[in-house]
Design a protein around this motif. Structure first.
Motif, mmCIF file in Angstrom:
data_model
loop_
_atom_site.group_PDB
_atom_site.id
_atom_site.type_symbol
_atom_site.label_atom_id
_atom_site.label_comp_id
_atom_site.label_asym_id
_atom_site.label_seq_id
_atom_site.Cartn_x
_atom_site.Cartn_y
_atom_site.Cartn_z
ATOM 1 N N THR A 29 -7.137 -8.784 3.387
ATOM 2 C CA THR A 29 -5.908 -10.200 3.676
ATOM 3 C C THR A 29 -6.061 -10.579 5.291
ATOM 4 O O THR A 29 -6.492 -11.175 5.323
ATOM 5 N N GLU A 30 -6.589 -9.809 6.078
ATOM 6 C CA GLU A 30 -6.747 -9.600 7.668
ATOM 7 C C GLU A 30 -7.433 -10.727 7.867
ATOM 8 O O GLU A 30 -7.578 -11.962 8.529
ATOM 9 N N ILE A 31 -8.617 -10.425 6.703
ATOM 10 C CA ILE A 31 -10.092 -10.925 7.379
ATOM 11 C C ILE A 31 -10.460 -12.488 6.096
ATOM 12 O O ILE A 31 -11.288 -12.827 6.306
ATOM 13 N N GLY A 32 -9.174 -12.060 5.520
ATOM 14 C CA GLY A 32 -9.710 -13.554 4.075
ATOM 15 C C GLY A 32 -10.192 -13.092 3.339
ATOM 16 O O GLY A 32 -11.013 -13.860 2.624
ATOM 17 N N GLN A 33 -10.603 -11.882 2.752
ATOM 18 C CA GLN A 33 -11.858 -11.523 1.436
ATOM 19 C C GLN A 33 -10.931 -10.404 0.736
ATOM 20 O O GLN A 33 -11.179 -9.724 -0.029
ATOM 21 N N GLU A 34 -9.268 -11.007 0.328
ATOM 22 C CA GLU A 34 -8.886 -9.787 -0.383
ATOM 23 C C GLU A 34 -9.212 -10.495 -2.275
ATOM 24 O O GLU A 34 -8.990 -9.318 -3.272
ATOM 25 N N GLN A 35 -9.825 -11.488 -2.109
ATOM 26 C CA GLN A 35 -10.518 -11.594 -3.656
ATOM 27 C C GLN A 35 -11.546 -10.766 -3.915
ATOM 28 O O GLN A 35 -11.169 -11.103 -5.142
#
Ligand code: UTP
Length: 404
Positions: free
Chosen positions: A11-17
């Motif tokens: 989530t922090e690095i925007g890759q939660e997908q």
């Protein structure tokens, strides 16, 4: 890494997908996914949108032309054969690529280029190597770079085919590193619901991967002074060519590249030139239109088309910091998950991050562009049809007297 920390980090690095299908996975699939995530180098994403370092001064580099090579052929050939007879040269065969443009789901070296008989690219290459080794009276070591996904197929193919008659104890396999693949907006793909899309990290990783397998020590033990790095997909590739070796050594270069004259501005071929005084190869997808079209007296000014056949001095390479080579963004068709379904796109849909062997050239103090005859030495199998395809490669093989 457990689910909670993966979720927090992604989530922090925007890759939660990457956790989109987590709830649907079996316990072992979950474990696999978390293992993939913890082994992924997310930092490569930073390369997207990074401004290109604009070179100050790009200049053409004068090749050693066919006429000069022919005039001095005896001298060059004798020097090259002498090196080979002393065991001072080796081949690194780059066979870790995925061949997405060709659309062949096995290692490209296994592709059957024969028509009336079976003739794989590997067989073609190793038969050619045997011929050179026979002339020199000694077999040179061959280091075959594979990827995680094609290593087993490759090694088994060599076994099944009796190593194509080449001395087995002179063939070494090693596996290259991987990097994640992502969409154009930087979201790392899932290849399956429980697998991160990890692709071989380009052909420039060969030296680092070779060293991490300890094969540099084998090279030293074998007394290798010159490394001939070649792509697997040029069906007219010549390996440890005595002329090429001899000319490089006689002319006192640290590095050399076999080049063909570029024919059309649109041709997808990297160009060897100098950038800020250093030898450099500008890749076709990194080249601006102005450079592609620059010409003088009706000839393209930047015309040294590289053929993925390089010669490196092993000692100089050892002193070079190969860990710092940049990642390049390559637009590719990437198999990935979309709305729960695995998609095999027909068009490029994202980036793979690749280190390129050409960056090693830039790290060398000089590089000799060694001209070869296009129709004798350059027939890459890149695409399923059209330019640089199976059909064009077959036609050129036949033109060179190879019975298919
Ligand atoms: P290409 O750049 O043409 O890539 O490789 P490719 O994977 O074969 O094909 P596409 O782009 O997916 O269609 C040039 C050479 O570098 C090797 C290939 O095997 C080929 O010999 N290579 C490429 C590697 O060894 N590793 C890589 O990660 C990429």
């Amino acid at each position: 890494m457990d689910y909670q920390s993966a979720k927090k980090y992604l989530t922090e690095i925007g890759q939660e997908q990457l956790l989109e299908y987590y709830d649907e996975l079996t316990p072992s699939q979950r474990e696999q996914l978390l293992e993939d995530i913890s082994g992924t180098d997310f930092s490569v994403i930073q390369n997207i949108g990074m401004p290109h370092k604009s070179p100050q001064r790009i200049e053409p580099l004068k090749p050693l032309e066919l006429s000069e090579i022919s005039r001095r052929s005896k001298e060059f050939e004798a020097a090259g054969l002498n090196l080979l007879a002393q065991g001072k040269a080796a081949v690194v065969l780059l066979a870790g690529g995925q061949g997405t443009r060709l659309g062949f789901d096995k290692p490209k070296g296994m592709f059957n280029i024969g028509v009336t008989r079976n003739l794989s690219l590997f067989e073609l290459h190793f038969k050619n190597m045997l011929t050179v080794a026979g002339r020199a009276g000694r077999a040179f070591p061959v280091f075959v770079m594979t990827s995680r996904s094609n290593n087993d197929d490759t090694v088994n193919f060599f076994k099944e085919n009796g190593y194509f008659g080449y001395p087995q104890n002179k063939i070494y396999f090693f596996i290259q590193d991987v990097a994640p693949a992502c969409s154009f907006d930087g979201k790392i793909f899932l290849e399956q619901k429980h697998r991160v899309s990890l692709a071989p990290n380009g052909n420039g990783g060969w030296y680092k991967s070779l060293v991490s397998c300890g094969l540099d020590k084998v090279m030293e033990r074998e007394g290798v002074e010159w490394i001939n790095v070649c792509g697997v997909d040029n069906v007219l590739q010549s390996f440890c060519d005595p002329l090429f070796l001899g000319a490089t050594v006689k002319e006192g270069y640290a590095c050399a590249a076999k080049i063909v004259l570029k024919e059309r501005p649109e041709e997808n071929v990297g160009l060897l030139c100098t950038v800020d005084g250093r030898p450099s190869v500008i890749e076709y997808y990194e080249m601006d239109d102005r450079l592609k079209r620059a010409s003088k007296d009706g000839r393209l000014l930047y015309c040294n088309g590289v053929t993925l056949n390089y010669l490196f001095n092993a000692d100089i390479l050892k002193r070079t910091n190969c860990a710092d080579f940049p990642y390049h963004l390559a637009k590719k068709k990437i198999v990935h998950m979309e709305k729960g379904v695995q998609v095999h796109p027909a068009e490029p849909c994202g980036y793979k991050f690749e280190t390129l062997v050409v960056d090693m050239v830039n790290a060398m103090e000089n590089c000799l562009p060694f001209q070869v005859e296009r129709n004798r030495e350059f027939a890459p199998v890149k695409n399923a049809e059209g330019a640089d395809s199976v059909a064009t490669a077959r036609a050129l093989l036949e033109e060179n007297g190879i019975k298919l």
